[in-house]
Design a protein around this motif. Structure first.
Motif, PDB file in Angstrom:
ATOM      1  N   GLN A  57       0.830  -1.204   0.000  1.00 48.72           N
ATOM      2  CA  GLN A  57       0.000   0.000   0.000  1.00 48.72           C
ATOM      3  C   GLN A  57       0.867   1.258   0.000  1.00 48.72           C
ATOM      4  O   GLN A  57       0.606   2.202  -0.764  1.00 48.72           O
ATOM      5  N   LEU A  58       1.904   1.275   0.852  1.00 48.41           N
ATOM      6  CA  LEU A  58       2.746   2.460   0.958  1.00 48.41           C
ATOM      7  C   LEU A  58       3.531   2.700  -0.326  1.00 48.41           C
ATOM      8  O   LEU A  58       3.538   3.816  -0.869  1.00 48.41           O
ATOM      9  N   ILE A  73       1.147   3.585  -3.391  1.00 48.07           N
ATOM     10  CA  ILE A  73       0.687   4.978  -3.419  1.00 48.07           C
ATOM     11  C   ILE A  73       1.851   5.923  -3.655  1.00 48.07           C
ATOM     12  O   ILE A  73       1.732   6.911  -4.400  1.00 48.07           O
ATOM     13  N   MET A 118      -0.103  14.007  -0.092  1.00 48.70           N
ATOM     14  CA  MET A 118      -0.754  12.694  -0.216  1.00 48.70           C
ATOM     15  C   MET A 118      -0.028  11.648   0.602  1.00 48.70           C
ATOM     16  O   MET A 118      -0.651  10.820   1.282  1.00 48.70           O
ATOM     17  N   THR A 124      -1.285   9.495   3.663  1.00 44.16           N
ATOM     18  CA  THR A 124      -1.287   8.040   3.531  1.00 44.16           C
ATOM     19  C   THR A 124      -0.687   7.348   4.741  1.00 44.16           C
ATOM     20  O   THR A 124      -1.225   6.343   5.231  1.00 44.16           O
ATOM     21  N   THR A 179      -2.921   7.132   7.728  1.00 47.62           N
ATOM     22  CA  THR A 179      -4.047   6.268   7.377  1.00 47.62           C
ATOM     23  C   THR A 179      -3.654   4.798   7.492  1.00 47.62           C
ATOM     24  O   THR A 179      -4.411   3.966   8.010  1.00 47.62           O
ATOM     25  N   ILE A 211      -7.062   2.587   1.355  1.00 49.07           N
ATOM     26  CA  ILE A 211      -6.107   3.578   1.851  1.00 49.07           C
ATOM     27  C   ILE A 211      -6.098   4.803   0.947  1.00 49.07           C
ATOM     28  O   ILE A 211      -6.061   5.952   1.411  1.00 49.07           O
ATOM     29  N   TRP A 212      -6.157   4.576  -0.370  1.00 54.52           N
ATOM     30  CA  TRP A 212      -6.145   5.702  -1.310  1.00 54.52           C
ATOM     31  C   TRP A 212      -7.340   6.619  -1.082  1.00 54.52           C
ATOM     32  O   TRP A 212      -7.192   7.843  -1.019  1.00 54.52           O
ATOM     33  N   ALA A 268      -7.054   8.438   2.367  1.00 53.65           N
ATOM     34  CA  ALA A 268      -5.966   9.421   2.386  1.00 53.65           C
ATOM     35  C   ALA A 268      -6.284  10.605   1.486  1.00 53.65           C
ATOM     36  O   ALA A 268      -6.068  11.763   1.854  1.00 53.65           O
ATOM     37  N   TRP A 269      -6.821  10.320   0.286  1.00 51.56           N
ATOM     38  CA  TRP A 269      -7.115  11.403  -0.651  1.00 51.56           C
ATOM     39  C   TRP A 269      -8.144  12.371  -0.086  1.00 51.56           C
ATOM     40  O   TRP A 269      -8.081  13.584  -0.357  1.00 51.56           O
ATOM     41  N   THR A 311       8.357   8.734   3.751  1.00 56.41           N
ATOM     42  CA  THR A 311       7.561   7.712   4.424  1.00 56.41           C
ATOM     43  C   THR A 311       8.060   7.396   5.823  1.00 56.41           C
ATOM     44  O   THR A 311       7.293   7.470   6.789  1.00 56.41           O
TER      45      THR A 311
END
Length: 344
Positions: A33-34, A37, A105, A109, A112, A128-129, A132-133, A304
């Motif tokens: 996921q990380l 994105i 973003m 993220t 989240t 998650i997208w 977060a968005w 990150t």
């Protein structure tokens, strides 16, 4: 009896090892996921930048060719210089906005993902997208307000630096050059401690935006409240996180630099004795792509890991000051589709 640990951290006040172990565990468990994105937002930013640069180049290519073809004795005319400066300014502005949105973003993220990581719940890229968005505008506002903190010392440092450069180029020892150089550097040194203090004071604001649904200004106040009484610890842990991320980013970019240099040498060997700018850009395209890929991965690490540590510091401060641990343990026992968010 040890505290419960449904996810990446124990649900109790965190030690240094718990924070960094939780950050690494989150990277290991939720890397898809990380990284997905991160690749999407920073890759998209690079594509937007490349397209903008190509449009800008096509718009001023004639002016650029005329300026490049001038001899050493000839000066460029304003009708050629002005369009190039305007094009460069537009490209720079688009780059700043694009990468600011991409960074916002990622700042949205990471908390989240941490919401699920702390509770030990699986999640998906799409979920998650979407979550977060929806928080990007508020996080963007928070990031902008926080970045404004460093504007004054940065501007003063730039003033001092340019005054020093102008003085060195012109070999001028006039009082004006010396005065501006001294004022710039001393002003930056005088205001830097205040900027650092405010940066730490508001460092938990992006996490408050996502975890609690706060507005930018409310998130700054919330961060100030949580940091109170633990400023030095948060500063030290944050600096350590940035140092580790910077070292990892550098180590990742080193092999890309060697590959890029090798590609650049091969591309340069294909050039004619008098190449035009388009031929130079084409020959160096391999170098540019490889370096952009290295920068992309390095930027992902830099954006990150420190935010994972900051998000866990946010959770730690709430467990220390608001006894959040039992609420998290209760939330971890509830199925994901019915699980409560742990807001204020």
């Amino acid at each position: 009896m040890p505290p419960p640990k449904p996810g990446v951290i124990p649900l109790a006040p965190l030690k240094l090892g718990d924070i960094f172990g939780g950050a690494f565990s989150t990277l290991g468990r939720y890397w898809k996921q990380l990284f997905g994105i991160g690749a999407a937002v920073y890759g998209g930013a690079v594509v937007i930048m490349a397209v903008t640069a190509l449009i800008g180049y096509s718009a001023v290519s004639g002016h650029l060719h005329r300026v490049v073809s001038l001899s050493a004795e000839e000066d460029p005319v304003p009708s050629d210089v002005v369009p190039m400066v305007v094009a460069f300014g537009i490209v720079w502005l688009v780059a700043m906005i694009t990468f600011a949105v991409a960074t916002a973003m990622m700042y949205a993220t990471v908390p989240t993902v941490l919401q699920e990581a702390v509770l030990g719940r699986p999640t998906t890229f799409s979920l998650i997208w979407r979550r977060a968005w929806s928080r990007v505008p508020a996080v963007f506002g928070t990031v902008v307000l926080t970045c404004l903190i460093a504007v004054i010392p940065m501007v003063l440092m730039v003033v001092g630096f340019f005054a020093l450069i102008i003085g060195a180029i012109t070999l001028s020892q006039g009082d004006g050059i010396v005065l501006w150089t001294v004022l710039g550097f001393l002003g930056a040194l005088a205001t830097a401690p205040l900027a650092i203090w405010l940066w730490v004071k508001f460092s938990l604001a992006p996490s408050a935006v996502v975890f609690e649904g706060q507005s930018p200004v409310a998130a700054l106040r919330r961060s100030s409240q949580l940091v109170r009484g633990d400023w030095w610890r948060i500063l030290g842990i944050s600096l350590l996180a940035f140092a580790l991320a910077g070292a990892a980013s550098y180590m990742i970019q080193v092999p890309f630099s060697f590959l890029g240099m090798f590609s650049g040498v091969i591309g340069g060997a294909t050039l004619d004795e008098d190449p035009n700018p388009a031929a130079i850009i084409f020959a160096m395209s391999g170098y540019l792509v490889i370096m952009a890929l290295g920068q992309l991965i390095g930027q992902f690490i830099s954006a990150t890991f420190p935010q994972l540590v900051t998000g866990l510091l946010y959770v730690d401060r709430r467990m220390r000051t608001e006894n959040l641990g039992p609420a998290l343990a209760e939330a971890a026992a509830v199925p994901p589709q019915y699980g409560p968010q742990y807001g204020p």
